[in-house]
Design a protein around this motif. Structure first.
Motif, PDB file in Angstrom:
ATOM      1  N   ILE A 129       0.856  -1.290   0.191  1.00  0.00           N
ATOM      2  CA  ILE A 129       0.116   0.024   0.134  1.00  0.00           C
ATOM      3  C   ILE A 129       0.839   1.352   0.059  1.00  0.00           C
ATOM      4  N   GLY A 130       0.575   2.455  -0.801  1.00  0.00           N
ATOM      5  CA  GLY A 130       1.390   3.485  -0.942  1.00  0.00           C
ATOM      6  C   GLY A 130       0.493   4.713  -0.986  1.00  0.00           C
ATOM      7  N   ILE A 131       1.076   5.527  -0.863  1.00  0.00           N
ATOM      8  CA  ILE A 131       0.575   6.936  -1.081  1.00  0.00           C
ATOM      9  C   ILE A 131       1.814   7.843  -1.729  1.00  0.00           C
ATOM     10  N   GLY A 132       1.107   8.914  -2.575  1.00  0.00           N
ATOM     11  CA  GLY A 132       2.309   9.747  -3.291  1.00  0.00           C
ATOM     12  C   GLY A 132       1.578  10.915  -3.706  1.00  0.00           C
ATOM     13  N   ALA A 133       2.306  11.663  -4.324  1.00  0.00           N
ATOM     14  CA  ALA A 133       1.784  13.056  -4.679  1.00  0.00           C
ATOM     15  C   ALA A 133       2.151  13.414  -6.124  1.00  0.00           C
ATOM     16  N   SER A 134       1.339  14.060  -6.826  1.00  0.00           N
ATOM     17  CA  SER A 134       1.645  14.485  -8.323  1.00  0.00           C
ATOM     18  C   SER A 134       1.183  15.598  -8.346  1.00  0.00           C
ATOM     19  N   LYS A 135       1.482  16.541  -9.437  1.00  0.00           N
ATOM     20  CA  LYS A 135       1.190  17.872  -9.662  1.00  0.00           C
ATOM     21  C   LYS A 135      -0.328  18.100  -9.372  1.00  0.00           C
ATOM     22  N   GLY A 156      -4.039   5.588  -8.448  1.00  0.00           N
ATOM     23  CA  GLY A 156      -4.649   6.819  -9.021  1.00  0.00           C
ATOM     24  C   GLY A 156      -5.259   7.437  -7.919  1.00  0.00           C
ATOM     25  N   ARG A 157      -6.188   8.512  -8.394  1.00  0.00           N
ATOM     26  CA  ARG A 157      -6.832   9.318  -7.417  1.00  0.00           C
ATOM     27  C   ARG A 157      -8.270   9.579  -8.332  1.00  0.00           C
ATOM     28  N   GLN A 158      -9.224  10.309  -7.576  1.00  0.00           N
ATOM     29  CA  GLN A 158     -10.298  10.765  -8.163  1.00  0.00           C
ATOM     30  C   GLN A 158     -10.329  10.917  -9.588  1.00  0.00           C
ATOM     31  N   GLY A 159     -10.910  10.202 -10.778  1.00  0.00           N
ATOM     32  CA  GLY A 159     -11.046  10.765 -11.884  1.00  0.00           C
ATOM     33  C   GLY A 159      -9.717  10.264 -12.916  1.00  0.00           C
TER      34      GLY A 159
END
Length: 169
Positions: A129-135, A156-159
Motif C-alpha cells: 500500500i502506498g501513497i504519493g503526490a503528483s502535480k 490513482g486518484r479520483q477521476g
C-alpha cells in the motif's frame, strides 16, 4: 480541497503503520526446548558371611584334624552391565581381590554432528500500500501478488485510475 487530501494521506499512513505492525506477528521464531539427557548409575554390593560351629574331620587312622579355625574366603565376583548388557570382569589368578593388581579402565569418545537443512517455504503475501503526490494532488497505490514473482498494482486518484503488472527481480 487540499486539506481533504492531506487528511486522506495521513489516514492511509496510519493504516499502513498498523497493518505493518500486525503483519510482523506472522514472522516469528518459535523457541526450541533443550534436550533432556538422563544418566543412571546403580551400584549394589551383596556380601554373605556364614559362621558355623562344625565337628572336626576324623581321619581313617582315627586321629582328629588339628585345625581349630577354618576360614574360606571365596573368589570375589563383580557383575557389570553397560547399557543393559552383561560385561564380565574376573579376578586374575595372581590377585587376592578384584582390583588388587588390575584396574578397570574406561575409554570413551563421542562426536555428534547435527546438520539441519530446512527448506524455505515462503507463503507470505506481499501486499503493498502506498501513497504519493503528483502535480494534480495526492495519489494512492495498492500492490498485490499474483503468482511467484509476478504482481499487480492499481494506482490513482479520483477521476484518474491506472493498473499494471510487475515482475519482482
Amino acid at each position: 480541497m487540499e486539506k481533504k487530501y492531506k487528511v486522506i494521506v495521513l489516514l492511509l499512513c496510519v493504516a499502513a503503520f498498523f497493518l505493518g505492525w500486525y503483519a510482523r506477528a506472522w514472522l516469528h521464531i518459535c523457541p526450541v526446548a533443550e534436550p533432556e539427557i538422563k544418566k543412571e548409575v546403580k551400584y549394589k554390593t551383596d556380601t554373605k558371611t556364614e559362621i558355623v560351629y562344625v565337628p572336626k574331620y576324623i581321619y581313617q587312622d582315627g586321629s582328629t584334624e588339628k585345625t581349630d579355625i577354618d576360614i574360606n574366603v571365596g573368589k570375589q565376583e563383580l557383575a557389570v552391565k553397560v547399557n543393559g548388557k552383561d560385561f564380565g570382569i574376573k579376578k586374575a589368578d595372581n590377585e587376592k581381590y578384584v582390583f588388587d593388581k588390575y584396574k578397570l579402565q574406561l575409554n570413551q569418545t563421542s562426536r555428534s554432528d547435527l546438520n539441519i537443512t530446512v527448506p524455505v517455504i515462503d507463503k507470505t503475501k506481499r501486499w503493498e500500500i502506498g501513497i504519493g503526490a503528483s502535480k494534480d494532488g495526492a495519489v494512492g497505490m495498492v500492490g498485490f501478488p499474483v503468482k511467484g514473482n509476478i504482481g499487480g498494482w492499481i494506482a490513482g486518484r479520483q477521476g484518474n485510475v491506472m493498473a499494471g503488472v510487475m515482475v519482482k527481480i
